[in-house]
Design a protein around this motif. Structure first.
Motif, PDB file in Angstrom:
ATOM      1  N   UNK A  79      38.287  32.380  60.742  1.00  0.00           N
ATOM      2  CA  UNK A  79      39.911  31.432  59.501  1.00  0.00           C
ATOM      3  C   UNK A  79      40.213  30.185  59.889  1.00  0.00           C
ATOM      4  N   UNK A  80      40.202  30.039  61.540  1.00  0.00           N
ATOM      5  CA  UNK A  80      40.568  29.411  62.124  1.00  0.00           C
ATOM      6  C   UNK A  80      39.577  28.095  62.914  1.00  0.00           C
ATOM      7  N   UNK A  81      38.491  28.445  62.780  1.00  0.00           N
ATOM      8  CA  UNK A  81      37.042  27.596  63.070  1.00  0.00           C
ATOM      9  C   UNK A  81      36.695  27.168  61.176  1.00  0.00           C
ATOM     10  N   UNK A  82      36.587  27.205  60.112  1.00  0.00           N
ATOM     11  CA  UNK A  82      36.500  26.825  58.717  1.00  0.00           C
ATOM     12  C   UNK A  82      37.237  25.606  59.029  1.00  0.00           C
ATOM     13  N   UNK A  83      38.808  25.917  58.861  1.00  0.00           N
ATOM     14  CA  UNK A  83      40.347  25.837  58.826  1.00  0.00           C
ATOM     15  C   UNK A  83      40.422  24.391  59.743  1.00  0.00           C
ATOM     16  N   UNK A  88      34.784  26.275  66.856  1.00  0.00           N
ATOM     17  CA  UNK A  88      33.497  25.711  67.088  1.00  0.00           C
ATOM     18  C   UNK A  88      32.530  24.279  66.289  1.00  0.00           C
ATOM     19  N   UNK A  89      33.214  23.425  65.870  1.00  0.00           N
ATOM     20  CA  UNK A  89      33.038  22.288  65.668  1.00  0.00           C
ATOM     21  C   UNK A  89      33.068  22.512  64.509  1.00  0.00           C
ATOM     22  N   UNK A  90      33.320  21.544  63.243  1.00  0.00           N
ATOM     23  CA  UNK A  90      33.526  21.732  61.737  1.00  0.00           C
ATOM     24  C   UNK A  90      32.411  22.360  61.556  1.00  0.00           C
ATOM     25  N   UNK A  91      32.215  23.492  60.754  1.00  0.00           N
ATOM     26  CA  UNK A  91      31.760  24.343  59.787  1.00  0.00           C
ATOM     27  C   UNK A  91      31.982  24.809  58.503  1.00  0.00           C
ATOM     28  N   UNK A  92      30.883  25.448  57.817  1.00  0.00           N
ATOM     29  CA  UNK A  92      31.441  26.037  56.539  1.00  0.00           C
ATOM     30  C   UNK A  92      31.137  27.055  56.043  1.00  0.00           C
ATOM     31  N   UNK A  93      31.322  28.276  55.115  1.00  0.00           N
ATOM     32  CA  UNK A  93      30.682  28.709  54.433  1.00  0.00           C
ATOM     33  C   UNK A  93      29.933  28.885  52.929  1.00  0.00           C
ATOM     34  N   UNK A  94      29.121  29.082  52.713  1.00  0.00           N
ATOM     35  CA  UNK A  94      28.481  28.587  51.646  1.00  0.00           C
ATOM     36  C   UNK A  94      28.793  30.487  50.977  1.00  0.00           C
ATOM     37  N   UNK A  95      28.210  30.195  49.518  1.00  0.00           N
ATOM     38  CA  UNK A  95      29.301  31.191  48.190  1.00  0.00           C
ATOM     39  C   UNK A  95      28.173  32.407  48.709  1.00  0.00           C
ATOM     40  N   UNK A  96      27.028  32.478  49.900  1.00  0.00           N
ATOM     41  CA  UNK A  96      25.899  33.207  49.435  1.00  0.00           C
ATOM     42  C   UNK A  96      26.772  34.994  49.840  1.00  0.00           C
ATOM     43  N   UNK A  97      27.494  35.038  50.887  1.00  0.00           N
ATOM     44  CA  UNK A  97      27.131  36.335  51.235  1.00  0.00           C
ATOM     45  C   UNK A  97      29.236  36.606  50.714  1.00  0.00           C
ATOM     46  N   UNK A  98      28.854  37.442  50.391  1.00  0.00           N
ATOM     47  CA  UNK A  98      30.089  37.826  49.101  1.00  0.00           C
ATOM     48  C   UNK A  98      30.674  39.406  49.443  1.00  0.00           C
ATOM     49  N   UNK A  99      31.914  39.672  49.501  1.00  0.00           N
ATOM     50  CA  UNK A  99      33.561  39.017  48.960  1.00  0.00           C
ATOM     51  C   UNK A  99      33.454  38.538  50.180  1.00  0.00           C
ATOM     52  N   UNK A 100      34.325  37.372  49.524  1.00  0.00           N
ATOM     53  CA  UNK A 100      35.421  36.582  50.750  1.00  0.00           C
ATOM     54  C   UNK A 100      36.786  36.713  50.383  1.00  0.00           C
ATOM     55  N   UNK A 102      39.573  33.796  51.730  1.00  0.00           N
ATOM     56  CA  UNK A 102      40.295  32.735  52.209  1.00  0.00           C
ATOM     57  C   UNK A 102      39.062  32.039  52.922  1.00  0.00           C
ATOM     58  N   UNK A 103      37.340  31.762  51.698  1.00  0.00           N
ATOM     59  CA  UNK A 103      36.508  31.256  52.534  1.00  0.00           C
ATOM     60  C   UNK A 103      35.877  31.974  53.646  1.00  0.00           C
ATOM     61  N   UNK A 104      36.010  33.456  54.218  1.00  0.00           N
ATOM     62  CA  UNK A 104      35.443  33.671  55.160  1.00  0.00           C
ATOM     63  C   UNK A 104      35.158  34.900  54.429  1.00  0.00           C
ATOM     64  N   UNK A 105      33.535  35.418  54.757  1.00  0.00           N
ATOM     65  CA  UNK A 105      32.886  36.481  54.174  1.00  0.00           C
ATOM     66  C   UNK A 105      33.496  37.908  55.121  1.00  0.00           C
ATOM     67  N   UNK A 106      34.240  39.084  54.418  1.00  0.00           N
ATOM     68  CA  UNK A 106      34.483  39.645  54.965  1.00  0.00           C
ATOM     69  C   UNK A 106      33.051  40.489  55.937  1.00  0.00           C
ATOM     70  N   UNK A 107      32.191  40.241  55.174  1.00  0.00           N
ATOM     71  CA  UNK A 107      30.820  41.186  56.567  1.00  0.00           C
ATOM     72  C   UNK A 107      30.866  40.557  57.738  1.00  0.00           C
ATOM     73  N   UNK A 108      31.763  39.182  57.756  1.00  0.00           N
ATOM     74  CA  UNK A 108      31.401  39.027  59.589  1.00  0.00           C
ATOM     75  C   UNK A 108      32.176  38.997  60.187  1.00  0.00           C
ATOM     76  N   UNK A 109      33.775  39.726  59.757  1.00  0.00           N
ATOM     77  CA  UNK A 109      34.640  40.988  61.598  1.00  0.00           C
ATOM     78  C   UNK A 109      34.254  41.703  61.538  1.00  0.00           C
TER      79      UNK A 109
END
Length: 271
Positions: A79-83, A88-100, A102-109
Motif C-alpha cells: 500500500x505504501x509503495x502504490x500510493x 520500489x519507485x512508482x508502480x501500480x497493480x492492474x485489475x487482473x489479480x482479484x480481489x483487491x 485499496x488497490x492491492x491484490x490480496x494475493x500479494x500479502x
C-alpha cells in the motif's frame, strides 16, 4: 497412538509443497484466466505449506504470529509503495489479480507469507555459522541472520517481478535504469526489496524465538520450497520463457544463499 498422528500431520506440508510445485510446472501450459487461477493456486498452496510446516514444527502460536506479522507487513508495504512510490519507485497493480483492497491484490500479502518463512530459515541456518564468542559473537550472528534472511527473500524478486510484469499483473509506468536484459523494472525496486526484507526479518527475529534445529527433517519442506524456487526459476526462464538474463540474475542472486543453505540441510540429514 500419538506418534502415528504426529507422523501423519507432518506429511501435510509435504503434500502442500508438492501440490504447489505441480501447479508451478503446469503454469506455462495455461493461458488467460486459467493462468491467473494457476498463479493464485501456486501462492495459496505454497503459503499453506509454509504456515502448516511452521505450525507443526514450531507450534501454532509461533505460526500464528508469523502469519499475522507477514500478512500485515506485506499489505502495508504494498500500500505504501502504490500510493507513494517508496521504496520500489512508482508502480501500480492492474485489475487482473482479484480481489483487491485499496488497490492491492490480496494475493500479494499471501505471496510474502509463502516465501518469508523459508527465507527466515535460510538466514537462521546460515547465520549460526558466524563465529564469535560472548555478546559480540551473538550480536554478529543476529545481524548476520537478518542480513542473510533479507537477501534470501529479496533475491527471489529477481525472478518474481520479470515474470509478473510480463503477465500484466503490475507495472512501472515510467522508464528507469534497469538490470541488463531485464527491461521495465527499475534497479531501485530490487534495492527497495532488500530494505523492506531486512526490516521484516528484523521484526520476525524479534517476535519469533528460534526453534531447535536438532531434527534434520525440520528443514525439509522449506529447503524443498526454496530450492525449487531457485532451480525452477532458472530452468523456466532459460528454457520455457525465453528470458536468459532473468535466469542469470536470479540464479546468481538466490544461489548465493541457496547453495550453502541446501548443502547445510543435506549435511544435517546425512549426519
Amino acid at each position: 497412538m500419538s506418534a502415528p498422528v504426529r507422523m501423519s500431520a507432518r506429511t501435510i506440508p509435504w503434500l502442500l509443497a508438492g501440490s504447489a510445485i505441480l501447479a508451478q510446472i503446469a503454469w506455462p501450459l495455461t493461458a488467460g484466466q486459467a493462468r491467473v487461477a494457476t498463479t493464485q493456486a501456486v501462492v495459496c498452496l505454497f503459503a499453506a505449506a509454509s504456515v502448516t510446516h511452521a505450525g507443526i514444527w514450531r507450534g501454532w502460536a509461533w505460526a500464528g504470529r508469523y502469519t499475522a506479522v507477514v500478512l500485515a507487513f506485506g499489505f502495508a508495504v504494498e500500500l505504501l509503495g502504490t500510493t507513494t512510490g517508496f521504496p520500489f519507485s512508482p508502480y501500480e497493480y492492474t485489475t487482473v489479480l482479484q480481489p483487491q483492497l485499496l488497490g492491492v491484490p490480496l494475493l500479494i500479502p499471501a505471496a510474502w507469507t509463502m516465501m518469508a518463512y523459508p527465507a527466515l530459515l535460510v538466514g537462521r541456518t546460515l547465520g549460526t555459522r558466524i563465529r564469535g564468542a560472548g555478546r559480540t559473537g551473538a550480536r554478529r550472528r543476529a545481524i548476520g541472520q537478518v542480513a542473510l534472511g533479507a537477501w534470501a527473500l529479496a533475491s527471489w524478486d529477481l525472478f518474481l517481478d520479470p515474470q509478473m510484469v510480463a503477465e500484466g499483473y503490475w507495472r512501472w509506468p515510467t522508464a528507469a535504469v534497469a538490470l541488463p536484459g531485464v527491461p521495465g523494472i527499475p534497479v531501485i525496486n530490487y534495492l527497495g526489496w532488500l530494505l523492506v526484507s531486512a526490516i521484516l526479518m528484523a521484526m520476525l527475529t524479534r517476535v519469533l524465538p528460534a526453534a531447535s534445529d536438532s531434527d534434520p527433517a525440520d528443514q525439509g519442506v522449506p529447503a524443498l520450497l526454496y530450492g525449487w524456487t531457485w532451480i525452477g526459476g532458472i530452468v523456466a526462464n532459460a528454457v520455457f520463457l525465453g528470458r536468459p538474463a532473468v535466469a542469470l540474475w536470479g540464479g546468481i542472486g538466490m544461489g548465493l544463499v541457496a547453495v550453502p543453505y541446501l548443502s547445510a540441510v543435506v549435511g544435517r540429514r546425512r549426519a
